[in-house]
Each structure stands twice: as C-alpha cells, then as structure tokens.
Design a protein around this motif. Structure first.
Motif, mmCIF file in Angstrom:
data_model
loop_
_atom_site.group_PDB
_atom_site.id
_atom_site.type_symbol
_atom_site.label_atom_id
_atom_site.label_comp_id
_atom_site.label_asym_id
_atom_site.label_seq_id
_atom_site.Cartn_x
_atom_site.Cartn_y
_atom_site.Cartn_z
ATOM 1 N N LYS A 30 0.845 -1.189 0.000
ATOM 2 C CA LYS A 30 0.000 0.000 0.000
ATOM 3 C C LYS A 30 0.883 1.243 0.000
ATOM 4 O O LYS A 30 1.817 1.365 0.790
ATOM 5 N N THR A 31 0.594 2.184 -0.881
ATOM 6 C CA THR A 31 1.456 3.351 -1.060
ATOM 7 C C THR A 31 1.560 4.191 0.204
ATOM 8 O O THR A 31 2.625 4.770 0.484
ATOM 9 N N GLU A 32 0.502 4.284 0.985
ATOM 10 C CA GLU A 32 0.554 5.102 2.203
ATOM 11 C C GLU A 32 1.491 4.515 3.252
ATOM 12 O O GLU A 32 1.909 5.218 4.181
ATOM 13 N N ASP A 33 1.874 3.236 3.099
ATOM 14 C CA ASP A 33 2.856 2.624 3.997
ATOM 15 C C ASP A 33 4.250 3.014 3.490
ATOM 16 O O ASP A 33 4.935 2.240 2.827
ATOM 17 N N VAL A 34 4.643 4.221 3.814
ATOM 18 C CA VAL A 34 5.862 4.799 3.245
ATOM 19 C C VAL A 34 7.111 3.968 3.532
ATOM 20 O O VAL A 34 7.889 3.690 2.610
ATOM 21 N N PRO A 35 7.375 3.534 4.767
ATOM 22 C CA PRO A 35 8.593 2.746 5.004
ATOM 23 C C PRO A 35 8.654 1.479 4.153
ATOM 24 O O PRO A 35 9.710 1.146 3.603
ATOM 25 N N SER A 36 7.520 0.772 4.028
ATOM 26 C CA SER A 36 7.515 -0.460 3.221
ATOM 27 C C SER A 36 7.694 -0.147 1.748
ATOM 28 O O SER A 36 8.418 -0.853 1.027
ATOM 29 N N ALA A 37 7.038 0.908 1.277
ATOM 30 C CA ALA A 37 7.167 1.288 -0.131
ATOM 31 C C ALA A 37 8.600 1.687 -0.460
ATOM 32 O O ALA A 37 9.164 1.255 -1.479
ATOM 33 N N ARG A 53 6.259 2.302 -10.407
ATOM 34 C CA ARG A 53 4.860 2.737 -10.397
ATOM 35 C C ARG A 53 4.226 2.332 -9.076
ATOM 36 O O ARG A 53 4.510 1.251 -8.540
ATOM 37 N N VAL A 54 3.372 3.201 -8.552
ATOM 38 C CA VAL A 54 2.636 2.902 -7.325
ATOM 39 C C VAL A 54 1.157 3.142 -7.569
ATOM 40 O O VAL A 54 0.771 3.992 -8.372
ATOM 41 N N SER A 55 0.318 2.399 -6.888
ATOM 42 C CA SER A 55 -1.128 2.586 -7.005
ATOM 43 C C SER A 55 -1.585 3.702 -6.073
ATOM 44 O O SER A 55 -1.051 3.868 -4.972
ATOM 45 N N VAL A 56 -2.563 4.463 -6.522
ATOM 46 C CA VAL A 56 -3.146 5.532 -5.708
ATOM 47 C C VAL A 56 -4.634 5.234 -5.550
ATOM 48 O O VAL A 56 -5.434 5.482 -6.453
ATOM 49 N N LEU A 57 -4.977 4.670 -4.396
ATOM 50 C CA LEU A 57 -6.359 4.263 -4.146
ATOM 51 C C LEU A 57 -7.152 5.307 -3.395
ATOM 52 O O LEU A 57 -8.385 5.312 -3.435
ATOM 53 N N ASP A 58 -6.430 6.183 -2.677
ATOM 54 C CA ASP A 58 -7.124 7.167 -1.848
ATOM 55 C C ASP A 58 -6.194 8.351 -1.597
ATOM 56 O O ASP A 58 -5.042 8.381 -2.064
ATOM 57 N N GLU A 59 -6.697 9.319 -0.859
ATOM 58 C CA GLU A 59 -5.927 10.537 -0.620
ATOM 59 C C GLU A 59 -4.646 10.268 0.164
ATOM 60 O O GLU A 59 -3.619 10.916 -0.067
ATOM 61 N N ASP A 61 -2.730 7.684 -0.074
ATOM 62 C CA ASP A 61 -1.730 7.230 -1.044
ATOM 63 C C ASP A 61 -1.150 8.407 -1.818
ATOM 64 O O ASP A 61 0.064 8.496 -2.020
ATOM 65 N N ALA A 62 -2.018 9.301 -2.266
ATOM 66 C CA ALA A 62 -1.562 10.459 -3.038
ATOM 67 C C ALA A 62 -0.607 11.320 -2.217
ATOM 68 O O ALA A 62 0.437 11.770 -2.721
ATOM 69 N N CYS A 63 -0.933 11.543 -0.966
ATOM 70 C CA CYS A 63 -0.088 12.385 -0.101
ATOM 71 C C CYS A 63 1.243 11.721 0.217
ATOM 72 O O CYS A 63 2.247 12.406 0.449
ATOM 73 N N ALA A 64 1.264 10.384 0.223
ATOM 74 C CA ALA A 64 2.500 9.659 0.546
ATOM 75 C C ALA A 64 3.551 9.797 -0.548
ATOM 76 O O ALA A 64 4.749 9.585 -0.305
ATOM 77 N N ILE A 65 3.133 10.144 -1.753
ATOM 78 C CA ILE A 65 4.062 10.227 -2.878
ATOM 79 C C ILE A 65 5.202 11.191 -2.594
ATOM 80 O O ILE A 65 6.368 10.904 -2.896
#
Length: 350
Positions: A30-37, A53-59, A61-65
C-alpha cells in the motif's frame, strides 16, 4: 532497427527518441505505507529498475508520494483509476508521471482539470488499454482483438490531445502472447508515441517469464518498445531480473556477464552442470561485458566457445581453462570450481 518514437522525460529518465529501453516495475505494498514502499523501491533500484509505479487508491496514497519521492532515486509513476481528484493530488504531490484512462475518470470538465494539471507540472501521462478496459464501442465493433485494443487506446489519447497534452506513452496489454504482439505491432504502425510493452496478468514466475520472453522478445527484435515490464505474481525484484535477461538475450544490453553452457550429454564425465549454475549465480549482477563458458567436454569446449573471454571444459579427471579459444591451463577436475572462479575474479579486477 529500433523504431524512432517521440522522446518524453519521466523525471530525469528519457523514454523514446532512440533511448535505451527502460525497465519498470510496480510496488506491491500500500502506497501510504511509506517505510515499506521505500524499502521495496530501494531493492528494485539495486536490481536495476529504471522507473517505479505505485497505485493511488485514496488521498493517503496520493499524499505519501511526496515522502516516498524524497527517499528514492528513480522516477515515480502514479497509477490512478476512476478519480480525477486523486490524479490531481498525485501530480501535486510530485509524481513524475501519471497512468490514467481518460475515459474512466469523469466527464469533460474532470478530464480538462487533470490535463491542465499535467501541463502545469510538465509531466507525461501513460494511457493504458488492456483486454479488460476496452471502450465498449470498440469491443462491440471488433471484439476482443488487437484492433479493439489499439482503437480504444488511441481514442483515449485523442481526448488528451484535444486538451493540449502531448507527452504521452501508450500501452495495449493482453494476457495472450499472440494478441499482445499483434496489438503493439499495429499500434506501432499507427503512431509515433513511445510504447510501454508488457503482458498483463502473465501469472506466477515460471509461466510469466516464458510468456513475457516470447512476447517482449518478439517486439523488441522488431524495434518496438521504449519501456517494459515483466509482470510476475511474486517479489517484483524478479521482474527486474527477468527484464534484464530479456534485454540481454535480444542484444539490447551488453553490460553483463554472459554465461554460456552446453546442456551436457553422456560424454560429460564431471559436474559441469553444477559449476555452470554456480558461476551464473555468482556473476548475475556484474555490470560489464564478459563472456564465460562452462562446457561439458572437448567436443564443444574451446572450439564452440572460441569467442569467450574465459571458459572451461573437462573430462573425468582434469579440466582445461581457455581464453579466446586458446588453452590457458590444465587443472584437476576436483579443483575446477576453486581455480576457475579465481581466474574469473582476476579478469573482473583487471
């Protein structure tokens, strides 16, 4: 000869325009899991990934970019479906490229808002069509064929062109190898946009590598493909390893150690098969041209491997090491691994 396509920049990485084929992969966390990503992307960077590439499922995720981007070296692509707001959020948080289908993110006003954001931030966009997302009118007209895939993709490209977006990459993936090759071949004839090639839903490792090698190898040998992904249901690092091997096999990457070996037969009286596997594993991540041969016997020893930088062939009790087809030294078979490995290391350190 490689087809000359338009050049676009994904972050600092040039795609198309005669540039080398770039390898992509996608995060499985999951993109919002920044350490794992970040941890996964760094392992992909080390393996040779050029674009992630990363998936953006919700806000979230978008903010984690933004945070992820600050911790990695390679460009990051945001994969978005169904939400123009998430596309805009991902762009504003610093993604280097977006992957969208204009037809599924809303009406004309929503598409225009995303297009304006893309232009304002100066990033490219990938329009992706696959057999599960063909526009209904083209599916009805052509069925699940290469024509339907290509026309569906180009329909979405034209939507973006009308909004003034021209830095576009296109993909037309299928899980069928013949359909994938036919679709990309047709698309290459119809446009000069850079193409991202791949077989979608290719499966678990062994079959995914076989299908991707067959499809992507055929395309690359015909000059088609600017970026590529080998989709594997497994650790994405395996995608990078497979992609690099495909590029090597079709002659598009010569910065590696090429280990050739015979399949062996009843003439082989020593463990050349075991040594070949060990040498290949040892040299997997070498990033310089080197050709190494491990041959079962003198029948296909120095002669067939005459162009190798170094090689070995053997019999029951002894082996010969050769360089460029000429015998260099004879060694005991029971010390073959030790001595041959040491000679390879000397070449690498020269």
């Amino acid at each position: 000869m490689k087809k000359l396509t338009r050049r676009v920049f994904v972050g600092g990485v040039a795609v198309g325009g005669g540039e080398s084929v770039k390898i992509q992969s996608m995060c499985t966390v999951k993109t919002e899991d920044v350490p794992s990503a970040v941890a996964q992307i760094r392992s992909l960077e080390d393996a040779g990934c050029d674009i992630i590439r990363v998936s953006v499922l919700d806000e979230a995720d978008a903010c984690a970019i933004r945070e992820i981007k600050a911790a990695i070296r390679i460009p990051l692509v945001a994969d978005i479906h169904f939400s123009h707001k998430l596309a805009i959020a991902a762009i504003e948080n610093g993604c280097d490229k977006v992957r969208i289908n204009p037809g599924n993110i809303g009406g004309e006003a929503q598409i225009k808002a995303v297009a304006d954001c893309i232009k304002a931030h100066g990033i490219p966009v990938r329009v992706g069509a696959n057999t599960g997302s063909i526009e209904k009118q083209y599916l009805a007209k052509y069925g699940k064929t290469e024509r339907a895939l290509v026309e569906s993709a180009l329909h979405n490209v034209r939507i973006l062109e009308r909004e003034g977006v021209n830095d576009i990459v296109i993909s037309v993936k299928a899980s069928s190898v013949p359909l994938t090759v036919a679709a990309y071949t047709l698309l290459s004839e119809k446009c000069d946009y850079p193409l991202h090639i791949g077989v979608t839903e290719a499966g678990t490792e062994e079959m995914a590598v076989v299908k991707s090698s067959a499809a992507l190898g055929a395309l690359l040998l015909n000059g088609i493909g600017d970026t590529m992904r080998v989709s594997i249901t497994d650790d994405p690092v395996k995608e990078i390893i497979a992609a690099r091997r495909i590029l090597r096999a079709v002659g598009l990457d010569d910065n590696f150690a090429d280990v050739i070996s015979c399949p062996t037969c009843g003439r082989c009286m020593w463990d050349s098969m075991g040594l070949a596997k060990k040498i290949a594993a040892r040299l997997e991540r070498v990033r310089r041209p080197l050709k190494v041969a491990v041959m079962g016997c003198v029948v296909n020893g120095p002669g067939e491997a005459g162009d190798c930088d170094i090689g070995i062939a053997g019999s029951r009790d002894s082996c010969v090491i050769f360089k460029k087809g000429k015998i260099f030294r004879q060694i005991p078979a029971d010390r073959a691994e030790e001595i041959f490995t040491a000679e390879i290391e000397k070449l690498l350190n020269d």
